[in-house]
Motif scaffolding. Structure first.
Motif, mmCIF file in Angstrom:
data_model
loop_
_atom_site.group_PDB
_atom_site.id
_atom_site.type_symbol
_atom_site.label_atom_id
_atom_site.label_comp_id
_atom_site.label_asym_id
_atom_site.label_seq_id
_atom_site.Cartn_x
_atom_site.Cartn_y
_atom_site.Cartn_z
ATOM 1 N N LEU A 112 -4.642 7.001 0.037
ATOM 2 C CA LEU A 112 -3.520 6.848 -0.887
ATOM 3 C C LEU A 112 -3.381 8.054 -1.808
ATOM 4 O O LEU A 112 -2.267 8.458 -2.156
ATOM 5 C CB LEU A 112 -3.693 5.577 -1.717
ATOM 6 C CG LEU A 112 -3.725 4.253 -0.948
ATOM 7 C CD1 LEU A 112 -3.785 3.072 -1.920
ATOM 8 C CD2 LEU A 112 -2.534 4.111 -0.011
ATOM 9 N N LYS A 113 -4.493 8.654 -2.189
ATOM 10 C CA LYS A 113 -4.453 9.815 -3.084
ATOM 11 C C LYS A 113 -3.853 11.042 -2.408
ATOM 12 O O LYS A 113 -3.420 11.984 -3.087
ATOM 13 C CB LYS A 113 -5.856 10.133 -3.592
ATOM 14 C CG LYS A 113 -6.371 9.128 -4.611
ATOM 15 C CD LYS A 113 -7.803 9.421 -5.018
ATOM 16 C CE LYS A 113 -8.320 8.392 -6.020
ATOM 17 N NZ LYS A 113 -9.742 8.628 -6.382
ATOM 18 N N HIS A 168 -4.481 -7.727 -6.956
ATOM 19 C CA HIS A 168 -4.028 -7.227 -8.252
ATOM 20 C C HIS A 168 -3.730 -8.415 -9.168
ATOM 21 O O HIS A 168 -2.996 -9.337 -8.783
ATOM 22 C CB HIS A 168 -2.793 -6.347 -8.076
ATOM 23 C CG HIS A 168 -3.106 -5.022 -7.444
ATOM 24 N ND1 HIS A 168 -3.206 -4.864 -6.070
ATOM 25 C CD2 HIS A 168 -3.378 -3.803 -7.990
ATOM 26 C CE1 HIS A 168 -3.513 -3.595 -5.800
ATOM 27 N NE2 HIS A 168 -3.623 -2.944 -6.948
ATOM 28 N N THR A 195 3.676 1.484 -4.330
ATOM 29 C CA THR A 195 2.831 1.006 -5.432
ATOM 30 C C THR A 195 3.528 1.133 -6.782
ATOM 31 O O THR A 195 2.876 1.093 -7.828
ATOM 32 C CB THR A 195 1.501 1.780 -5.462
ATOM 33 O OG1 THR A 195 1.771 3.184 -5.611
ATOM 34 C CG2 THR A 195 0.701 1.549 -4.182
ATOM 35 N N ARG A 205 -12.398 -0.282 -0.820
ATOM 36 C CA ARG A 205 -11.345 0.229 -1.704
ATOM 37 C C ARG A 205 -11.392 1.747 -1.809
ATOM 38 O O ARG A 205 -10.356 2.413 -1.856
ATOM 39 C CB ARG A 205 -11.478 -0.400 -3.091
ATOM 40 C CG ARG A 205 -11.272 -1.902 -3.079
ATOM 41 C CD ARG A 205 -11.377 -2.495 -4.482
ATOM 42 N NE ARG A 205 -11.307 -3.943 -4.413
ATOM 43 C CZ ARG A 205 -10.195 -4.644 -4.241
ATOM 44 N NH1 ARG A 205 -9.042 -4.009 -4.116
ATOM 45 N NH2 ARG A 205 -10.224 -5.961 -4.179
ATOM 46 N N GLU A 206 -12.595 2.295 -1.826
ATOM 47 C CA GLU A 206 -12.737 3.742 -1.906
ATOM 48 C C GLU A 206 -12.155 4.416 -0.666
ATOM 49 O O GLU A 206 -11.471 5.445 -0.768
ATOM 50 C CB GLU A 206 -14.215 4.107 -2.078
ATOM 51 C CG GLU A 206 -14.447 5.597 -2.261
ATOM 52 C CD GLU A 206 -15.910 5.935 -2.474
ATOM 53 O OE1 GLU A 206 -16.229 7.138 -2.478
ATOM 54 O OE2 GLU A 206 -16.731 5.001 -2.621
ATOM 55 N N ASP A 244 -16.301 -2.409 -2.834
ATOM 56 C CA ASP A 244 -16.017 -1.123 -3.471
ATOM 57 C C ASP A 244 -15.874 -0.030 -2.423
ATOM 58 O O ASP A 244 -15.036 0.869 -2.556
ATOM 59 C CB ASP A 244 -17.132 -0.766 -4.448
ATOM 60 C CG ASP A 244 -17.149 -1.670 -5.678
ATOM 61 O OD1 ASP A 244 -16.121 -2.327 -5.941
ATOM 62 O OD2 ASP A 244 -18.185 -1.728 -6.362
ATOM 63 N N LEU A 287 0.826 -1.209 0.000
ATOM 64 C CA LEU A 287 0.000 0.000 0.000
ATOM 65 C C LEU A 287 0.855 1.252 0.000
ATOM 66 O O LEU A 287 0.436 2.310 -0.485
ATOM 67 C CB LEU A 287 -0.911 -0.002 1.230
ATOM 68 C CG LEU A 287 -2.139 -0.903 1.162
ATOM 69 C CD1 LEU A 287 -2.651 -1.204 2.573
ATOM 70 C CD2 LEU A 287 -3.242 -0.255 0.331
ATOM 71 N N ILE A 329 -9.793 3.268 1.287
ATOM 72 C CA ILE A 329 -8.336 3.139 1.231
ATOM 73 C C ILE A 329 -7.758 4.096 0.198
ATOM 74 O O ILE A 329 -6.761 4.791 0.448
ATOM 75 C CB ILE A 329 -7.942 1.684 0.910
ATOM 76 C CG1 ILE A 329 -8.358 0.754 2.057
ATOM 77 C CG2 ILE A 329 -6.444 1.569 0.655
ATOM 78 C CD1 ILE A 329 -8.249 -0.726 1.748
ATOM 79 N N ASP A 330 -8.395 4.179 -0.975
ATOM 80 C CA ASP A 330 -7.888 5.034 -2.047
ATOM 81 C C ASP A 330 -7.878 6.508 -1.653
ATOM 82 O O ASP A 330 -7.005 7.268 -2.091
ATOM 83 C CB ASP A 330 -8.728 4.854 -3.314
ATOM 84 C CG ASP A 330 -8.439 3.533 -4.016
ATOM 85 O OD1 ASP A 330 -7.412 2.902 -3.687
ATOM 86 O OD2 ASP A 330 -9.249 3.125 -4.875
ATOM 87 N N LYS A 331 -8.828 6.926 -0.838
ATOM 88 C CA LYS A 331 -8.874 8.328 -0.413
ATOM 89 C C LYS A 331 -7.602 8.714 0.339
ATOM 90 O O LYS A 331 -7.094 9.831 0.194
ATOM 91 C CB LYS A 331 -10.101 8.566 0.472
ATOM 92 C CG LYS A 331 -11.410 8.675 -0.308
ATOM 93 C CD LYS A 331 -12.580 8.951 0.631
ATOM 94 C CE LYS A 331 -13.883 9.090 -0.145
ATOM 95 N NZ LYS A 331 -15.048 9.327 0.761
ATOM 96 N N TRP A 379 -5.087 -6.567 -0.182
ATOM 97 C CA TRP A 379 -5.092 -5.493 -1.170
ATOM 98 C C TRP A 379 -4.075 -5.786 -2.277
ATOM 99 O O TRP A 379 -4.354 -5.588 -3.460
ATOM 100 C CB TRP A 379 -4.795 -4.164 -0.497
ATOM 101 C CG TRP A 379 -4.902 -2.966 -1.390
ATOM 102 C CD1 TRP A 379 -6.026 -2.230 -1.673
ATOM 103 C CD2 TRP A 379 -3.832 -2.353 -2.139
ATOM 104 N NE1 TRP A 379 -5.724 -1.206 -2.536
ATOM 105 C CE2 TRP A 379 -4.392 -1.251 -2.839
ATOM 106 C CE3 TRP A 379 -2.473 -2.624 -2.270
ATOM 107 C CZ2 TRP A 379 -3.613 -0.438 -3.649
ATOM 108 C CZ3 TRP A 379 -1.701 -1.814 -3.096
ATOM 109 C CH2 TRP A 379 -2.283 -0.736 -3.763
#
Length: 358
Positions: A338-339, A297, A202, A331-332, A328, A199, A334-336, A293
């Motif tokens: 990571l961004k 992939h 990447t 993941r959303e 979903d 994580l 987590i992605d918040k 996570w």
């Protein structure tokens, strides 16, 4: 009932998707245990379905001159006695073939490549691992300027594979460009490539995963738990002092990676989000979610989790990653986080996969 271990195809093997990494046998800095305790711990892992082990084998440390220089003078096992201990353990099994062992052939300085030098390295690992064939031989080469030499080494390894000394050939810490180059020059020869992927790191998503998909190569990932930092026990903890003596070598390395990725405060946000996602899945740990996570992939074959065999083991907890399906919403969330990090810029600040070793 405990969910069944997931598997994937690796050359001629049906391999598990969680491997046990043996690099922590290289130094007492990770904690020490006796050889019998280490072999007993290997047995416990196999009994729980962890039937693949990754050790580190022959390392060419220096050789620039006369080819008549023999193996003992310029090659060494650079990660302690992992091959020997694994070989002793597997030889004690009623069905040794039920356990898969991967080792490495690493070239860190310029050498004059020849059939003699490469075969000597392979046979040395075979002797230490007590096997007539190496299951997976992973090749690492430090100096990209010597293109003809590393491609020649791959060609020789492929010859040894055809002769039955190696079952499958992999790469280790090559970048996307050279991985594509080698796989294009030797189609169907490379089964896997081992790279750092988590994580936090990447980088494999920015080129390497596409190369692997193109050539049918599977990623074997390490550093997926960032040396143990991606764990519940670090939630709410202050940033550690890398010079305090309280961190092991892996933790010092991955603390630097976390700092390149973002701040310690942002890392705490990630840990808390992973903890909350874990609650939604019945109390899964931060480590479970971090591994899941990465496994999700498509280019990833397996995650290699380092173990301090005989000192501390987490095989019971690690097995919880099987049967988990991230939603979903998961993941959303987590992605918040990571961004908000520098993760997408690590390719520019650190370089492609393996750049930190060159």
């Amino acid at each position: 009932m405990e969910p069944a271990h997931e598997t994937f195809q690796l050359g001629p093997f049906t391999a598990p998707r969680l491997w046990t990494g043996l690099w922590q046998l290289s130094s007492n800095a990770w904690g020490a245990a006796s050889a019998p305790k280490i072999r007993q711990a290997m047995g416990r892992h196999v009994n729980r379905g962890y039937t693949a082990f990754g050790e580190h084998g022959t390392c060419v440390v220096s050789h620039t001159g006369d080819e008549t220089v023999q193996w003992p003078e310029w090659q060494a096992d650079h990660y302690g006695s992992a091959e020997i201990l694994f070989g002793q353990f597997r030889a004690s099994l009623e069905t040794p073939g039920a356990v898969l062992g991967a080792t490495k052939y690493c070239v860190f300085k310029s050498i004059k490549i020849s059939r003699e030098t490469v075969e000597a390295a392979v046979r040395q690992s075979m002797q230490r691992m007590r096997c007539e064939r190496i299951d997976l031989l992973q090749f690492h080469w430090q100096d990209y300027e010597l293109k003809s030499d590393y491609t020649q080494a791959v060609e020789i390894l492929n010859q040894l594979k055809a002769e039955g000394l190696i079952a499958a050939i992999g790469l280790c810490n090559f970048d996307s460009i050279r991985t594509d180059e080698i796989c294009s020059q030797f189609p169907g020869v490379i089964a896997s490539t081992q790279v750092q992927f988590s994580l936090i790191d990447t980088r494999p998503l920015y080129g390497m995963a596409d190369v692997c998909t193109k050539h049918g190569v599977k990623l074997l990932t390490y550093g997926t738990l960032c040396g143990g930092f991606l764990a519940d026990k670090w939630i709410g903890e202050p940033e550690p002092d890398p010079y305090s003596g309280s961190l092991n070598p892996s933790q010092r390395k991955y603390l630097d990676m976390i700092k390149a990725w973002g701040t310690w405060a942002l890392f705490q946000d990630l840990l808390r989000v992973l903890r909350d996602v874990g609650y939604r899945h019945g109390g899964l740990s931060v480590s479970n979610l971090s591994v899941r996570w990465v496994l999700d992939h498509p280019a990833v074959g397996a995650v290699i989790i380092g173990a301090r065999l005989g000192c501390s083991e987490y095989s019971d907890d690690n097995s919880k990653v099987f049967g988990v399906s991230l939603t979903d919403e998961d993941r959303e969330c987590i992605d918040k986080v990571l961004k908000r990090s520098n993760g997408g810029r690590l390719l520019q600040t650190i370089g492609d996969c393996g750049a930190e070793y060159r």
